[in-house]
Design a protein around this motif. Structure first.
Motif, PDB file in Angstrom:
ATOM      1  N   LYS A 138       0.834  -1.102   0.146  1.00 23.50           N
ATOM      2  CA  LYS A 138       0.112   0.049   0.066  1.00 23.50           C
ATOM      3  C   LYS A 138       0.740   1.192   0.060  1.00 23.50           C
ATOM      4  O   LYS A 138       1.744   1.317   0.742  1.00 23.50           O
ATOM      5  N   PRO A 139       0.506   2.344  -0.766  1.00 24.42           N
ATOM      6  CA  PRO A 139       1.182   3.523  -0.688  1.00 24.42           C
ATOM      7  C   PRO A 139       1.016   4.116   0.713  1.00 24.42           C
ATOM      8  O   PRO A 139      -0.074   4.170   1.037  1.00 24.42           O
ATOM      9  N   VAL A 140       2.163   4.634   1.120  1.00 24.90           N
ATOM     10  CA  VAL A 140       1.911   5.203   2.744  1.00 24.90           C
ATOM     11  C   VAL A 140       2.506   6.782   2.670  1.00 24.90           C
ATOM     12  O   VAL A 140       2.261   7.210   3.594  1.00 24.90           O
ATOM     13  N   ALA A 141       3.363   6.950   1.759  1.00 23.98           N
ATOM     14  CA  ALA A 141       3.825   8.178   1.731  1.00 23.98           C
ATOM     15  C   ALA A 141       4.261   8.762   0.374  1.00 23.98           C
ATOM     16  O   ALA A 141       4.596   7.766  -0.453  1.00 23.98           O
ATOM     17  N   GLN A 142       4.401   9.910  -0.093  1.00 22.30           N
ATOM     18  CA  GLN A 142       4.815  10.395  -1.292  1.00 22.30           C
ATOM     19  C   GLN A 142       5.382  11.846  -1.260  1.00 22.30           C
ATOM     20  O   GLN A 142       5.132  12.764  -0.137  1.00 22.30           O
ATOM     21  N   LYS A 143       6.502  11.985  -2.227  1.00 25.03           N
ATOM     22  CA  LYS A 143       7.135  13.159  -2.150  1.00 25.03           C
ATOM     23  C   LYS A 143       7.172  13.608  -3.545  1.00 25.03           C
ATOM     24  O   LYS A 143       7.520  12.905  -4.367  1.00 25.03           O
ATOM     25  N   LEU A 144       6.733  14.731  -3.852  1.00 23.54           N
ATOM     26  CA  LEU A 144       6.866  15.426  -5.504  1.00 23.54           C
ATOM     27  C   LEU A 144       8.133  16.257  -5.360  1.00 23.54           C
ATOM     28  O   LEU A 144       8.113  17.226  -4.516  1.00 23.54           O
ATOM     29  N   GLY A 145       8.747  16.455  -6.398  1.00 23.04           N
ATOM     30  CA  GLY A 145       9.597  17.273  -6.810  1.00 23.04           C
ATOM     31  C   GLY A 145      11.147  16.729  -6.360  1.00 23.04           C
ATOM     32  O   GLY A 145      11.344  15.874  -5.575  1.00 23.04           O
ATOM     33  N   ALA A 146      11.922  17.529  -6.924  1.00 17.30           N
ATOM     34  CA  ALA A 146      13.383  17.073  -6.507  1.00 17.30           C
ATOM     35  C   ALA A 146      13.805  17.967  -5.271  1.00 17.30           C
ATOM     36  O   ALA A 146      13.204  19.110  -4.814  1.00 17.30           O
ATOM     37  N   ALA A 147      14.698  17.180  -4.738  1.00 18.03           N
ATOM     38  CA  ALA A 147      15.195  17.917  -3.445  1.00 18.03           C
ATOM     39  C   ALA A 147      16.568  17.438  -3.280  1.00 18.03           C
ATOM     40  O   ALA A 147      17.056  16.526  -3.947  1.00 18.03           O
ATOM     41  N   PRO A 148      17.638  18.124  -2.472  1.00 16.91           N
ATOM     42  CA  PRO A 148      18.860  17.696  -2.075  1.00 16.91           C
ATOM     43  C   PRO A 148      18.842  16.160  -1.676  1.00 16.91           C
ATOM     44  O   PRO A 148      17.775  15.965  -0.981  1.00 16.91           O
ATOM     45  N   LYS A 149      19.925  15.706  -1.801  1.00 14.80           N
ATOM     46  CA  LYS A 149      20.084  14.073  -1.181  1.00 14.80           C
ATOM     47  C   LYS A 149      19.444  14.091   0.277  1.00 14.80           C
ATOM     48  O   LYS A 149      19.031  13.269   0.712  1.00 14.80           O
ATOM     49  N   SER A 150      20.375  15.026   1.092  1.00 17.93           N
ATOM     50  CA  SER A 150      20.175  14.984   2.493  1.00 17.93           C
ATOM     51  C   SER A 150      18.706  15.022   2.884  1.00 17.93           C
ATOM     52  O   SER A 150      18.158  14.398   3.727  1.00 17.93           O
ATOM     53  N   GLN A 151      17.902  15.894   2.089  1.00 23.98           N
ATOM     54  CA  GLN A 151      16.335  15.943   2.337  1.00 23.98           C
ATOM     55  C   GLN A 151      15.689  14.792   2.050  1.00 23.98           C
ATOM     56  O   GLN A 151      14.787  14.347   2.646  1.00 23.98           O
ATOM     57  N   LEU A 152      16.096  14.258   0.794  1.00 25.15           N
ATOM     58  CA  LEU A 152      15.458  13.024   0.506  1.00 25.15           C
ATOM     59  C   LEU A 152      15.575  11.996   1.295  1.00 25.15           C
ATOM     60  O   LEU A 152      14.640  11.121   1.608  1.00 25.15           O
ATOM     61  N   LYS A 153      16.891  11.701   1.964  1.00 22.44           N
ATOM     62  CA  LYS A 153      17.059  10.590   2.821  1.00 22.44           C
ATOM     63  C   LYS A 153      16.361  10.846   4.089  1.00 22.44           C
ATOM     64  O   LYS A 153      15.837   9.885   4.708  1.00 22.44           O
ATOM     65  N   GLN A 154      16.490  12.106   4.613  1.00 21.89           N
ATOM     66  CA  GLN A 154      15.791  12.568   5.844  1.00 21.89           C
ATOM     67  C   GLN A 154      14.326  12.158   5.537  1.00 21.89           C
ATOM     68  O   GLN A 154      13.664  11.417   6.590  1.00 21.89           O
ATOM     69  N   TRP A 155      13.643  12.450   4.670  1.00 25.59           N
ATOM     70  CA  TRP A 155      12.242  12.099   4.429  1.00 25.59           C
ATOM     71  C   TRP A 155      11.966  10.735   4.468  1.00 25.59           C
ATOM     72  O   TRP A 155      11.090  10.348   5.057  1.00 25.59           O
ATOM     73  N   LEU A 156      12.776   9.873   3.571  1.00 20.57           N
ATOM     74  CA  LEU A 156      12.511   8.648   3.388  1.00 20.57           C
ATOM     75  C   LEU A 156      12.758   7.742   4.868  1.00 20.57           C
ATOM     76  O   LEU A 156      11.760   7.023   5.173  1.00 20.57           O
ATOM     77  N   GLU A 157      13.810   8.077   5.466  1.00 20.58           N
ATOM     78  CA  GLU A 157      14.061   7.508   6.760  1.00 20.58           C
ATOM     79  C   GLU A 157      12.741   7.876   7.843  1.00 20.58           C
ATOM     80  O   GLU A 157      12.658   6.968   8.618  1.00 20.58           O
ATOM     81  N   SER A 158      12.475   8.844   7.723  1.00 27.50           N
ATOM     82  CA  SER A 158      11.243   9.190   8.704  1.00 27.50           C
ATOM     83  C   SER A 158      10.081   8.770   8.525  1.00 27.50           C
ATOM     84  O   SER A 158       9.115   8.353   9.282  1.00 27.50           O
ATOM     85  N   GLU A 159       9.776   8.076   7.047  1.00 28.66           N
ATOM     86  CA  GLU A 159       8.624   7.376   6.895  1.00 28.66           C
ATOM     87  C   GLU A 159       8.627   5.948   6.804  1.00 28.66           C
ATOM     88  O   GLU A 159       7.723   5.184   6.864  1.00 28.66           O
TER      89      GLU A 159
END
Length: 106
Positions: free
Chosen positions: A84-105
């Motif tokens: 099941k889809p549980v989270a989504q992120k739209l658009g580009a972001a720096p690696k640190s932000q992408l990783k932080q978002w993913l780890e928080s989810e």
């Protein structure tokens, strides 16, 4: 572990039936921001290989799944857990932000 290509045909097996969370990056070759985050996603895939699989789906070659789940803008990253889809992120972001978002989810 490098990112995993996913197709309309393999989506159910590779994403919905996966034994760990899968982050699907919906992208296209003509999308500049998609190309910008590609290397970051490759690095994150290596760094978080034990926790998550990072998959990439080209929406031009595979229009079925993106159409079914309502992908309207890219790059769009959707995290699937237990099919099941549980989270989504739209658009580009720096690696640190992408990783932080993913780890928080996770």
């Amino acid at each position: 572990m490098p990112t995993k290509p996913v197709t309309d045909a393999s989506f159910e097996e590779d994403v919905l039936k996966a034994d760990k969370p899968v982050l699907v990056d919906f992208w296209a070759d003509w999308c500049g921001p998609c190309k910008m985050i590609g290397p970051s996603l490759e690095e994150i895939s290596d760094e978080l290989a034990e926790k998550v699989t990072i998959a990439k789906m080209d929406i031009m070659e595979n229009p079925g799944v993106p159409g079914e789940i309502g992908v309207q803008s890219i790059p769009l990253m959707v995290l699937f857990k237990d099919g099941k889809p549980v989270a989504q992120k739209l658009g580009a972001a720096p690696k640190s932000q992408l990783k932080q978002w993913l780890e928080s989810e996770l």
